[in-house]
Design an enzyme around this catalytic site. Structure first.
Site, short mmCIF file in Angstrom:
data_model
loop_
_atom_site.label_atom_id
_atom_site.label_comp_id
_atom_site.label_asym_id
_atom_site.label_seq_id
_atom_site.Cartn_x
_atom_site.Cartn_y
_atom_site.Cartn_z
N GLY A 16 0.83 -1.21 0.00
CA GLY A 16 0.00 0.00 0.00
C GLY A 16 0.85 1.24 0.00
O GLY A 16 1.91 1.28 0.61
N ASN A 62 5.74 -5.31 5.55
CA ASN A 62 5.99 -6.66 6.01
C ASN A 62 6.23 -7.68 4.91
O ASN A 62 7.23 -8.40 4.91
CB ASN A 62 4.72 -7.10 6.75
CG ASN A 62 5.09 -7.51 8.14
OD1 ASN A 62 5.96 -8.35 8.29
ND2 ASN A 62 4.47 -6.89 9.12
N ASP A 108 0.72 1.82 8.64
CA ASP A 108 0.25 1.01 9.77
C ASP A 108 1.26 0.97 10.92
O ASP A 108 0.89 0.63 12.04
CB ASP A 108 -0.03 -0.43 9.32
CG ASP A 108 -1.26 -0.51 8.44
OD1 ASP A 108 -2.14 0.36 8.59
OD2 ASP A 108 -1.34 -1.42 7.61
#
Lengths: 410, 410
Positions: free
Chosen positions: B15, B115, B145
């Site tokens: 993202g 991640n 995040d």
């Protein structure tokens, strides 16, 4: 020889904007400097505050906080959606209001609001004239919808327009990152006038040229034409950005999608919201799985962090000059903005009779919308672009805006 | 004696964030200045661009536009959500990738992502070591995040945090204007980590003290406790502002509300969205008619117009120092931020082994959340506050951001 000192009252009404408090600040600053004015009062929750005698005394506030009002979004005095009936139908309310005016020695009353508020200004000033009550009542325009007539544009619109165009640029960039097909629907406010939706076109100077399609309430919305237009863009670009006014209507004049609860506000306006979701569910079935709806919601009317300098300054001038005009004996009028020149942009503040304003709505001229009814023309861009100009270093503390902290002493 | 000139490749994944391109700019700037590096290439759509040999050559771009990359939100090179399987399961993909690396003489590969991207860095660098392929592969962190371990925080988070706190302040001001009861639910991103929701607490320095309640995915969501807590605030304040993570889960670990279509993304993450609407429909029945849901949606990850200087600078430093470390021969590592001091805030860039990062998730520590599970403690604020500091005058044109316009010559 002593001068008879009289009081000044300012109130806010209707939906808030990012710069509505800049007008309040203009009133307070100008009125406080005038030696014939004793106290500058603010009404808590618009007309409701008058009926309840809930007034703030600005002289009891910290002057530094009063200055910060200019940079504080949303109606800091409290607002209302109070619809004043005619005095034939509701004489007690008028008697109550004017008895409060008398009790508090109110010589000047400034009402900052939109369409409905200008109707109130009209009714109260008419009543004052008929009953021989000596008071100057001046309306000060505000609305992100930009639907007030008599003024080239309304304070609050420029900042909302800037926020919308900026957000559309950013959303379109975000939507461009994956190698896939997708549709973004950005839903903006605007019940009957498409000025906010039109402002999104300013975003298309960026390489992504978003939005691709703009739907305004001025044009009857036809689902088939919509699908046809969208399919054309979708085939060509794979990614489509659509801006849609909450208030688009079908051929019968009904809102394409009224709220889930089909609620109405007190003016019998239908409560909007949800047209984006409605179109998305349709598109997901017909065209593409990846449809995102971004509803700009109240963010678009509170975005002080993205304020337009032109808008902020004009909101302030409107408040300031309302006092100037009232001191000159004017009443039953609305402060308005006249555009003197577009390149470079210049405007001046003038007065218009409030009966020219009340209960009318300024819509986007049909000749500023393309034939297909899915975009706006250059004329609209030329009109909007000057209104979003200029950056303001708003007061900040710890990386966040520092809004006014009033004590609100009643 | 001629120096063997080799190429450098940068790619983006996952993202987007507002500052992810600042890291790209850091890579390009540092690599372009190094005489042992021949070309600086960018991969179109992350790993997909490598597999398809779709590379941009930054030397063919206008240097002024390259500079503007620093101030351009969302992945300008294109991103992907490509989940690389182990090379035992999918040897052809590895062979393909490394044959492209060889063909294009790639000596340095920088992968900017979260991640899943660090998992890719780990797999590719392990494979290179095992097969004796000489290449330096460095991961550059990015995620709004903030769930990457091994780094104090991740570039992208600070700006999203600033945008969220600013928006909550403005929404709360907007919601305060009428003399009525109302509830605002602000839905923010965050599947498993509540860092974004936690950031909203910074807004409560304003007089309205919003938000009143914050719900994070780290705490099991209980509808009864929620109603109880909300009722308490509602009775006291009449107006309640709630911030809720999209990823809050029930006692069984299921998302409180998965998307309407219950879709999943390619990583088998459930597609979120809608928890605000879900709670609102419940509250409308039980507590109050006036419930507004404000979903910050992709706006919160693209908000360059509200960028944090600390965040932007660190994103740039991460890209720049990734090149420095790669030139020093490092591989299989992720650039990370170490917080040296909090007052005044100071950080430095370091390297961490990527296997410490991949497939872990950094959540908000439970001891930073209050016992009731509906707000965060001062420790969390102390951690977040430095990351939203500093204002940046981003390039503007005609009142709007001026983002980079690349030619994207493949």
């Amino acid at each position: 020889m002593s001068i008879l000192k009289t009081n000044c009252l300012v109130a806010q009404s209707g939906g808030p904007t990012a710069v509505i408090n800049a007008s309040v600040y203009g009133v307070i600053e100008k009125a406080s400097k005038n030696k014939t004015i004793n106290k500058v009062l603010g009404s808590n929750y618009g007309l409701e505050g008058i009926l309840n005698k809930n007034f703030f005394d600005f002289s009891k506030e910290n002057p530094a906080e009063i200055k910060r009002l200019k940079y504080t979004p949303a109606a800091a005095l409290g607002s209302c959606r109070y619809k004043l009936k005619s005095h034939l139908k509701n004489p007690e309310t008028y008697e109550k209001i004017f008895s409060v005016f008398k009790e508090f020695n109110i010589q000047y009353f400034f009402y900052i609001g939109g369409n409905d508020s200008m109707d109130t200004v009209k009714k109260l000033s008419d009543y004052a004239l008929e009953t021989g009550f000596e008071i100057q009542i001046i309306g000060v325009p505000k609305t992100i919808d930009n639907d007030l007539v008599g003024t080239d544009h309304s304070p609050g619109y420029g900042t909302a327009a800037k926020y919308i165009a900026t957000s559309v640029m950013e959303v379109a960039r975000d939507g461009s990152v994956y190698n896939n097909e997708n549709i973004h629907i950005i839903e903006v406010m605007g019940r009957h006038a498409g000025w906010l939706a039109a402002a999104s076109a300013l975003a298309n100077k960026d390489v992504i040229n978003a939005p691709d399609l703009i739907y305004l309430p001025e044009v009857t919305f036809n689902l088939n034409s919509f699908i046809e237009d969208l399919t054309k863009v979708y085939k060509k670009k794979k990614k489509v950005n659509i801006v849609v006014s909450e208030g688009i209507k079908d051929v019968n004049g009904n809102f394409v999608y009224a709220n889930k609860s089909a609620g109405h506000d007190v003016f019998k306006h239908k409560q909007m919201g949800g047209v984006g979701d409605f179109l998305a569910s349709y598109l997901k079935k017909e065209i593409c799985d990846r449809v995102k709806v971004i509803e700009l919601n109240v963010l678009q009317r509170a975005s002080m962090h993205c304020v337009s300098k032109v808008d902020l300054d004009e909101a302030y001038f409107c408040g300031r000059d309302a006092v100037k005009f009232a001191l000159a004996g004017e009443t039953g009028k609305m402060v308005a903005i006249e555009r003197i020149n577009n390149h470079p942009y210049q405007s001046k503040i003038k007065l218009v009779p409030v009966n020219h304003v009340a209960n009318h709505e300024k819509k986007v001229p049909i000749c500023w919308i393309n034939k297909r009814g899915n975009y706006i023309k250059q004329k609209a861009i030329d009109y909007i672009l000057p209104l979003i100009q200029g950056k303001v270093d708003i007061p900040r503390e710890n990386g966040l805006p520092r809004f006014a902290k009033l004590k609100y002493i009643l």
